[in-house]
Design a protein around this motif. Sequence first.
Motif, PDB file in Angstrom:
ATOM      1  N   VAL A   7      37.587  40.592  39.585  1.00 55.16           N
ATOM      2  CA  VAL A   7      38.870  41.001  40.136  1.00 55.16           C
ATOM      3  C   VAL A   7      39.480  42.156  39.357  1.00 55.16           C
ATOM      4  O   VAL A   7      40.020  43.103  39.933  1.00 55.16           O
ATOM      5  CB  VAL A   7      39.844  39.806  40.182  1.00 55.16           C
ATOM      6  CG1 VAL A   7      41.254  40.274  40.531  1.00 55.16           C
ATOM      7  CG2 VAL A   7      39.376  38.773  41.190  1.00 55.16           C
ATOM      8  N   PHE A   8      39.376  42.124  38.016  1.00 59.75           N
ATOM      9  CA  PHE A   8      40.137  43.050  37.198  1.00 59.75           C
ATOM     10  C   PHE A   8      39.302  44.146  36.515  1.00 59.75           C
ATOM     11  O   PHE A   8      39.874  45.132  36.045  1.00 59.75           O
ATOM     12  CB  PHE A   8      40.916  42.282  36.131  1.00 59.75           C
ATOM     13  CG  PHE A   8      42.014  41.426  36.700  1.00 59.75           C
ATOM     14  CD1 PHE A   8      43.214  41.993  37.083  1.00 59.75           C
ATOM     15  CD2 PHE A   8      41.840  40.062  36.869  1.00 59.75           C
ATOM     16  CE1 PHE A   8      44.240  41.221  37.612  1.00 59.75           C
ATOM     17  CE2 PHE A   8      42.850  39.277  37.399  1.00 59.75           C
ATOM     18  CZ  PHE A   8      44.051  39.855  37.776  1.00 59.75           C
ATOM     19  N   PHE A   9      37.982  43.991  36.442  1.00 59.36           N
ATOM     20  CA  PHE A   9      37.206  44.948  35.662  1.00 59.36           C
ATOM     21  C   PHE A   9      36.081  45.618  36.463  1.00 59.36           C
ATOM     22  O   PHE A   9      36.102  46.830  36.655  1.00 59.36           O
ATOM     23  CB  PHE A   9      36.638  44.272  34.412  1.00 59.36           C
ATOM     24  CG  PHE A   9      37.693  43.866  33.429  1.00 59.36           C
ATOM     25  CD1 PHE A   9      38.185  44.778  32.514  1.00 59.36           C
ATOM     26  CD2 PHE A   9      38.206  42.575  33.416  1.00 59.36           C
ATOM     27  CE1 PHE A   9      39.165  44.427  31.600  1.00 59.36           C
ATOM     28  CE2 PHE A   9      39.195  42.205  32.518  1.00 59.36           C
ATOM     29  CZ  PHE A   9      39.679  43.132  31.610  1.00 59.36           C
ATOM     30  N   LYS A  34      37.099  48.754  38.224  1.00 62.25           N
ATOM     31  CA  LYS A  34      38.454  48.545  38.746  1.00 62.25           C
ATOM     32  C   LYS A  34      39.495  49.185  37.833  1.00 62.25           C
ATOM     33  O   LYS A  34      40.608  49.486  38.271  1.00 62.25           O
ATOM     34  CB  LYS A  34      38.734  47.047  38.865  1.00 62.25           C
ATOM     35  CG  LYS A  34      37.807  46.278  39.797  1.00 62.25           C
ATOM     36  CD  LYS A  34      38.097  46.586  41.234  1.00 62.25           C
ATOM     37  CE  LYS A  34      37.346  45.664  42.182  1.00 62.25           C
ATOM     38  NZ  LYS A  34      37.855  44.296  42.218  1.00 62.25           N
ATOM     39  N   THR A  35      39.147  49.372  36.559  1.00 65.54           N
ATOM     40  CA  THR A  35      40.119  49.899  35.601  1.00 65.54           C
ATOM     41  C   THR A  35      40.270  51.413  35.682  1.00 65.54           C
ATOM     42  O   THR A  35      41.211  51.975  35.137  1.00 65.54           O
ATOM     43  CB  THR A  35      39.724  49.510  34.161  1.00 65.54           C
ATOM     44  OG1 THR A  35      38.427  50.040  33.867  1.00 65.54           O
ATOM     45  CG2 THR A  35      39.707  47.999  33.995  1.00 65.54           C
ATOM     46  N   ALA A  36      39.335  52.087  36.370  1.00 58.10           N
ATOM     47  CA  ALA A  36      39.393  53.551  36.459  1.00 58.10           C
ATOM     48  C   ALA A  36      40.712  54.012  37.073  1.00 58.10           C
ATOM     49  O   ALA A  36      41.345  54.952  36.590  1.00 58.10           O
ATOM     50  CB  ALA A  36      38.219  54.081  37.270  1.00 58.10           C
ATOM     51  N   TYR A  37      41.121  53.334  38.164  1.00 53.35           N
ATOM     52  CA  TYR A  37      42.373  53.676  38.835  1.00 53.35           C
ATOM     53  C   TYR A  37      43.403  52.552  38.720  1.00 53.35           C
ATOM     54  O   TYR A  37      44.502  52.676  39.274  1.00 53.35           O
ATOM     55  CB  TYR A  37      42.117  53.993  40.310  1.00 53.35           C
ATOM     56  CG  TYR A  37      41.018  54.999  40.533  1.00 53.35           C
ATOM     57  CD1 TYR A  37      41.044  56.241  39.887  1.00 53.35           C
ATOM     58  CD2 TYR A  37      39.952  54.727  41.383  1.00 53.35           C
ATOM     59  CE1 TYR A  37      40.033  57.169  40.096  1.00 53.35           C
ATOM     60  CE2 TYR A  37      38.945  55.647  41.590  1.00 53.35           C
ATOM     61  CZ  TYR A  37      38.992  56.873  40.949  1.00 53.35           C
ATOM     62  OH  TYR A  37      37.990  57.794  41.144  1.00 53.35           O
ATOM     63  N   GLY A  38      43.036  51.492  38.031  1.00 55.31           N
ATOM     64  CA  GLY A  38      43.924  50.348  37.888  1.00 55.31           C
ATOM     65  C   GLY A  38      43.551  49.251  38.870  1.00 55.31           C
ATOM     66  O   GLY A  38      43.462  49.500  40.080  1.00 55.31           O
ATOM     67  N   PRO A  39      43.294  48.017  38.390  1.00 56.21           N
ATOM     68  CA  PRO A  39      42.941  46.926  39.298  1.00 56.21           C
ATOM     69  C   PRO A  39      44.128  46.467  40.136  1.00 56.21           C
ATOM     70  O   PRO A  39      45.261  46.426  39.658  1.00 56.21           O
ATOM     71  CB  PRO A  39      42.482  45.817  38.347  1.00 56.21           C
ATOM     72  CG  PRO A  39      43.183  46.108  37.062  1.00 56.21           C
ATOM     73  CD  PRO A  39      43.300  47.603  36.975  1.00 56.21           C
ATOM     74  N   ARG A  72      50.304  45.345  44.647  1.00 53.85           N
ATOM     75  CA  ARG A  72      50.688  45.709  43.281  1.00 53.85           C
ATOM     76  C   ARG A  72      49.422  46.106  42.528  1.00 53.85           C
ATOM     77  O   ARG A  72      48.371  45.498  42.692  1.00 53.85           O
ATOM     78  CB  ARG A  72      51.374  44.545  42.552  1.00 53.85           C
ATOM     79  CG  ARG A  72      52.788  44.244  43.055  1.00 53.85           C
ATOM     80  CD  ARG A  72      53.501  43.278  42.133  1.00 53.85           C
ATOM     81  NE  ARG A  72      52.799  42.000  42.068  1.00 53.85           N
ATOM     82  CZ  ARG A  72      53.051  41.059  41.161  1.00 53.85           C
ATOM     83  NH1 ARG A  72      53.955  41.283  40.212  1.00 53.85           N
ATOM     84  NH2 ARG A  72      52.388  39.916  41.182  1.00 53.85           N
ATOM     85  N   ARG A  73      49.547  47.132  41.703  1.00 52.55           N
ATOM     86  CA  ARG A  73      48.394  47.630  40.958  1.00 52.55           C
ATOM     87  C   ARG A  73      48.756  47.753  39.482  1.00 52.55           C
ATOM     88  O   ARG A  73      49.813  48.286  39.131  1.00 52.55           O
ATOM     89  CB  ARG A  73      47.952  48.992  41.496  1.00 52.55           C
ATOM     90  CG  ARG A  73      46.654  49.515  40.879  1.00 52.55           C
ATOM     91  CD  ARG A  73      46.334  50.924  41.390  1.00 52.55           C
ATOM     92  NE  ARG A  73      46.062  50.956  42.810  1.00 52.55           N
ATOM     93  CZ  ARG A  73      44.867  50.747  43.357  1.00 52.55           C
ATOM     94  NH1 ARG A  73      43.835  50.463  42.577  1.00 52.55           N
ATOM     95  NH2 ARG A  73      44.706  50.806  44.660  1.00 52.55           N
ATOM     96  N   ILE A  74      47.872  47.249  38.628  1.00 53.22           N
ATOM     97  CA  ILE A  74      48.049  47.403  37.181  1.00 53.22           C
ATOM     98  C   ILE A  74      47.651  48.821  36.794  1.00 53.22           C
ATOM     99  O   ILE A  74      46.697  49.389  37.340  1.00 53.22           O
ATOM    100  CB  ILE A  74      47.188  46.374  36.422  1.00 53.22           C
ATOM    101  CG1 ILE A  74      47.620  44.946  36.799  1.00 53.22           C
ATOM    102  CG2 ILE A  74      47.286  46.574  34.920  1.00 53.22           C
ATOM    103  CD1 ILE A  74      46.705  43.868  36.237  1.00 53.22           C
ATOM    104  N   LYS A  75      48.372  49.407  35.874  1.00 50.80           N
ATOM    105  CA  LYS A  75      48.090  50.780  35.453  1.00 50.80           C
ATOM    106  C   LYS A  75      46.663  50.902  34.946  1.00 50.80           C
ATOM    107  O   LYS A  75      46.191  50.099  34.143  1.00 50.80           O
ATOM    108  CB  LYS A  75      49.071  51.203  34.357  1.00 50.80           C
ATOM    109  CG  LYS A  75      48.925  52.668  33.923  1.00 50.80           C
ATOM    110  CD  LYS A  75      49.970  53.039  32.911  1.00 50.80           C
ATOM    111  CE  LYS A  75      49.810  54.460  32.404  1.00 50.80           C
ATOM    112  NZ  LYS A  75      49.909  55.461  33.488  1.00 50.80           N
TER     113      LYS A  75
END
Length: 370
Positions: A7-9, A34-39, A72-75
């Motif tokens: 989900v997050f990585f 997923k972290t490239a643009y924020g998960p 919602r998206r994490i930075k």
Amino acid sequence: MVTFINVFFFQAFKIPSSSMESSLLTGDYLFVSKTAYGPKLPQTPLSVPFVHNTMPFSGKESYSTALQFKYRRIKGFGHVQRNDYVVFSFPHGDTVLAKAPAEDYYTHVRMTSREYAEKMYGPIKVRPVDKKDHYVKRCVAVAGDTLRVVDGWVFVNGQPQERYPGIQNTYRVVTDGSAINSVLLRDMGFNQGEVWYSQTLPGYPALPLTDERYEKVKALANVVSVEQNVDVYPPDYPDSELMLFPFVATGWTRDNYGPLWIPAKGESVVLTADNLPFYRRIIEVYEGNSFEEVGEGRYRINGEETDSYTFQMDYYFMMGDNRHNSLDSRYWGFVPEDHIVGKPRVIWMSTDANQKFPRNIRWRRLLKFL
């Protein structure tokens, strides 16, 4: 733990079609960051782990919409940039036909009718944003850009796109009456499913060539001429306006498209009859507003009369590197920021469906970083 990572990585993804040949090949297995643009936080959390939207074999939904959250998206570490490979949710994938889930429902409806499409390929299924099918393309224009395609080549803000090695257009290749050796074509890296020889030409009416392959094919002893195929207007097939975004008469083709401004968050446009086809789906579907036309040049959004609209999200324009065999933004329009999934980082496995084991393993592509 594995679900948390998924989900997050990172998420696994398989290239299902040849729309990105020769950059990403059919049969490439990717790890998508997923972290490239924020998960994104899950919007449809009640779902079966490790299954995206349908259960294997049965085709039934693998999720429940009883509980839904807002986007919602994490930075993340960055933002979508021009020319990035991007995995995203298919914008038109909110509605699918059960018997033809890989096809564009809206195209079927435009070309026939909703009743006919449902009768032939239904029932109709509706999916939330995070359960739409995933696509991968190259982002050729970001929010605020103006895009134009001229004779098959992309221009952004008046500047030509870099000629990346994997970008290919189709060419009319005339030979002296003999076919090009199939082993030679295979060694050049051609997708055999896209190579067909015509005795009447003689040659190849639509051979997909990168710049490198163009030079190699042109130099072959039995090749007489090589000319790029460029769509002209009006095209020689009916109802073409119904195929290309914005699905009205524009005089555009796949190869000569635009100019088109890409909507940006916080920017406003004055709504007119001419530009409404470009923005109506954004207003109603992607940004969830009620919309009515109440008279000539008069519109009501969420019950209030207005002549303008301010965008709530950034949008992107995606295209496949295989320019004449890619269903991309030219056919379904803008990709909203809440549809962005991630960025491909590594090819961990690659197989060729046209070969048998062990030749079907593309060994040179294993653990290839992108």
